[in-house]
Design a protein around this motif. Structure first.
Motif, short mmCIF file in Angstrom:
data_model
loop_
_atom_site.label_atom_id
_atom_site.label_comp_id
_atom_site.label_asym_id
_atom_site.label_seq_id
_atom_site.Cartn_x
_atom_site.Cartn_y
_atom_site.Cartn_z
N TRP A 334 -28.89 59.98 40.87
CA TRP A 334 -29.30 60.79 42.01
C TRP A 334 -29.55 62.22 41.54
O TRP A 334 -29.09 62.64 40.48
N ARG A 335 -30.31 62.96 42.33
CA ARG A 335 -30.60 64.36 42.03
C ARG A 335 -29.46 65.25 42.52
O ARG A 335 -28.77 64.92 43.49
N THR A 336 -29.26 66.40 41.86
CA THR A 336 -28.23 67.33 42.26
C THR A 336 -28.82 68.71 42.51
O THR A 336 -29.99 68.95 42.22
N SER A 337 -28.00 69.61 43.05
CA SER A 337 -28.46 70.97 43.35
C SER A 337 -28.40 71.83 42.10
O SER A 337 -27.33 72.01 41.52
N PRO A 338 -29.53 72.38 41.64
CA PRO A 338 -29.50 73.19 40.42
C PRO A 338 -28.72 74.48 40.62
O PRO A 338 -28.76 75.10 41.69
N GLY A 339 -27.95 74.86 39.61
CA GLY A 339 -27.22 76.13 39.65
C GLY A 339 -25.89 76.09 40.36
O GLY A 339 -25.18 77.10 40.38
N PRO A 363 -26.67 64.01 50.78
CA PRO A 363 -25.97 65.22 50.36
C PRO A 363 -25.59 66.16 51.50
O PRO A 363 -24.87 67.12 51.29
N GLY A 364 -26.07 65.92 52.72
CA GLY A 364 -25.81 66.84 53.82
C GLY A 364 -24.33 66.98 54.12
O GLY A 364 -23.58 66.00 54.13
N SER A 365 -23.89 68.23 54.39
CA SER A 365 -22.46 68.47 54.61
C SER A 365 -22.01 68.11 56.02
O SER A 365 -20.85 68.30 56.36
N HIS A 366 -22.94 67.59 56.85
CA HIS A 366 -22.59 67.17 58.21
C HIS A 366 -22.48 65.65 58.31
O HIS A 366 -22.16 65.12 59.39
N VAL A 387 -28.14 63.07 37.89
CA VAL A 387 -27.21 62.06 37.38
C VAL A 387 -28.00 60.79 37.12
O VAL A 387 -28.79 60.36 37.96
N ARG A 388 -27.79 60.20 35.95
CA ARG A 388 -28.49 58.97 35.59
C ARG A 388 -27.50 57.82 35.51
O ARG A 388 -26.32 58.01 35.19
N ALA A 389 -27.97 56.63 35.81
CA ALA A 389 -27.12 55.46 35.69
C ALA A 389 -26.56 55.38 34.28
O ALA A 389 -27.28 55.56 33.30
N GLY A 390 -25.26 55.15 34.19
CA GLY A 390 -24.59 55.09 32.91
C GLY A 390 -23.92 56.37 32.50
O GLY A 390 -23.14 56.39 31.54
N ASP A 391 -24.20 57.48 33.23
CA ASP A 391 -23.55 58.74 32.91
C ASP A 391 -22.06 58.66 33.20
O ASP A 391 -21.61 57.96 34.12
N SER A 392 -21.27 59.42 32.44
CA SER A 392 -19.83 59.53 32.67
C SER A 392 -19.57 60.63 33.68
O SER A 392 -20.10 61.74 33.56
#
Length: 403
Positions: A334-339, A363-366, A387-392
C-alpha cells in the motif's frame, strides 16, 4: 513550525513523567502493580519437612530390600498438627503434604507397597531422602521473594502469600480522566439530529485506559468553548493523576483546547510527523497533573493513546516505558504518506513461527470500521512512501496492554 518525530515526542513526554508516590496495599489487590520495595519472606517455605507422596514414612536403614514388613504406627493426613515420632523398625502411613514424623528420613510411595494399614510389606528398598520436602528448601525466612520493580502477576501470588506477606508497597495505577470536546457530540443512546454524532471517543479511550492496566477516574464532555473546557478540567483534576482530552487541537477556528491553554499557559501544542495523529498537546494542570490533548478523530485518538499516552502512564506506574514492537511480513502493499511516519491499522496473523500483516481499512482517521477490523498497528518510517508485499514491518498488538 518544525514537526517532531513520533519518537522525539514520546521521549519528551516520558521525560516529563514522574513515578507516582507509593502505597501499601493488601496482597490480594496488588496484581498488575509494580513493587516499590523488595518483599522478604516472613517464614520459610516449606515451613516444615513434609511428604511429597502418598506412602509410608520410614527410616531408610529399616527398609534396605524388597519384602521387608514393618508394623504401621498410624496414619498422618495433611493438616495434622501434633508432633509425631517414628520408632525404629516401624512405619507411619502418610499423605502428600503431611508433616514428617521425627526420626523418618524417607518416603516409600504407596505404589511400591501392599498398602497395608496394620502392617506394610515393601516391594522395593527405601532411598534416603526420597520424596521428602525439606523445610526451607524453596525459600528461607528473610530471603527476598520478589525484587523491587517486579510487576506482580498471578504467578507471584503463591510465593507472596505463602511466605507470609499480607501487604506490599507498590506504585499505584494512575487514575485517568477522559474528556471529549465538541458541540456535535451526544452521549451514546441519545437520538441524533442532523449534524450530530455519538461520542465514541470517551468510551473508546476509557476502554483503552483500562485495557492498558490503569484506572478510569472521571469521564466528561465539554462544549466548544474555552470556559466550558476549563471548568470540566478543573472538575476532573482533583480526581485524577492524568487527564486525556480529545478534539480541539487542530488549526480550525473552534478549537477549545487551544483557546483554553494557548498564550502562556502550561499546555503546549506540537505537530508530529505522524499519520494519523499530527496535532498533539501536552502540559500540566495545577502544575502536577499531566494533560494529554489528543486529536478528535477516533483513529487518531487511539493511535495517539497507544503511541504517546500509554508509555507516559506506564512511567507513572513504574512500568517499562517502551513498547515491545514485533516483526511481521506485509502480505500486500500500500502507499504511505511521504514525510510522515504512518501508523497503519493492520490485521496480524501467525504463519507458523512467523507473523504476517495486512492493512485493515483505508487511511482516513475517521474510519472506525477498519479500526474495528484491525488487531495491531504497523509503524512505517517517514522515509518510506510505499509498502511492498514481503516487506518487514514493525508491529504492535492492540489486544494486550500496548507494551
Amino acid at each position: 513550525m518544525t514537526m517532531l518525530t513520533p519518537q522525539q515526542y514520546a521521549d519528551r513526554l516520558a521525560a516529563a513523567m514522574r513515578r507516582l508516590p507509593t502505597q501499601q496495599v493488601p496482597v490480594q489487590r496488588a496484581r498488575g502493580l509494580v513493587l516499590a520495595a523488595p518483599v522478604r519472606a516472613q517464614h520459610r517455605l516449606p515451613g516444615f519437612d513434609n511428604s511429597a507422596m502418598d506412602g509410608y514414612a520410614v527410616r531408610a536403614q529399616d527398609v534396605t530390600a524388597a519384602d521387608v514388613v514393618l508394623p504401621v504406627a498410624g496414619c498422618i493426613p495433611a493438616g495434622r498438627t501434633d508432633r509425631l515420632q517414628l520408632e525404629p523398625g516401624t512405619a507411619w502411613q502418610i499423605m502428600t503434604g503431611a508433616p514428617m514424623p521425627d526420626g523418618a528420613d524417607s518416603i516409600v510411595q504407596v505404589e511400591l507397597t501392599d498398602g497395608g494399614t496394620e502392617q506394610v510389606r515393601f516391594d522395593a528398598a527405601a532411598v534416603p531422602g526420597a520424596s521428602v520436602r525439606r523445610a526451607g528448601e524453596d525459600v528461607e525466612a528473610g530471603q527476598v521473594v520478589l525484587q523491587a520493580d517486579t510487576r506482580i502477576g498471578a504467578r507471584h501470588m503463591g510465593a507472596l502469600v505463602g511466605s507470609g506477606a499480607t501487604s506490599v508497597e507498590v506504585t499505584p495505577r494512575p487514575r485517568v480522566a477522559v474528556i471529549s470536546t465538541g458541540d456535535e457530540l451526544q452521549a451514546p443512546g441519545i437520538p441524533l439530529q442532523h449534524g450530530q454524532i455519538t461520542d465514541s471517543n470517551a468510551p473508546m479511550l476509557s476502554a483503552l485506559v483500562e485495557q492498558a492496566g490503569f484506572e478510569v477516574a472521571f469521564v466528561g464532555h465539554s462544549d466548544d468553548t474555552a470556559e466550558a473546557l476549563l471548568a470540566v478540567v478543573q472538575e476532573a483534576a482533583p480526581l485524577a493523576d492524568a487527564i486525556i482530552t480529545t478534539g480541539g487541537v487542530s488549526a480550525g477556528e473552534f478549537e477549545p483546547l487551544k483557546a483554553a491553554f494557548e498564550g502562556g499557559r502550561a499546555v503546549t501544542f506540537e505537530r508530529i510527523a505522524m499519520q494519523p495523529g499530527k496535532p498533539q498537546g501536552f502540559g500540566f494542570v495545577d502544575e502536577t497533573t499531566p494533560l494529554f490533548a489528543l486529536p478528535g478523530n477516533p483513529v487518531s485518538a487511539l493511535v495517539s493513546f497507544v503511541m504517546f499516552v500509554a508509555p507516559a502512564l506506564r512511567t507513572m506506574a513504574g512500568r517499562p516505558t517502551s513498547a515491545r514492537w514485533g516483526t511481521a511480513t506485509a502480505v500486500e502493499g500500500w502507499r504511505t504518506s511521504p514525510g510522515r511516519a504512518q501508523i497503519a491499522r493492520v490485521w496480524i496473523e501467525a504463519d507458523g513461527p512467523y507473523l504476517n500483516a495486512r492493512v485493515s481499512g483505508g487511511p482516513g482517521s475517521h474510519l472506525m470500521g477498519g479500526l474495528a477490523a484491525a488487531n495491531g498497528l504497523a509503524w512505517i518510517d517517514a522515509e518510506v512512501d510505499e509498502v511492498r508485499a514481503g516487506d518487514s514491518l514493525r508491529v504492535l498488538s492492540l489486544d494486550g496492554e500496548f507494551d
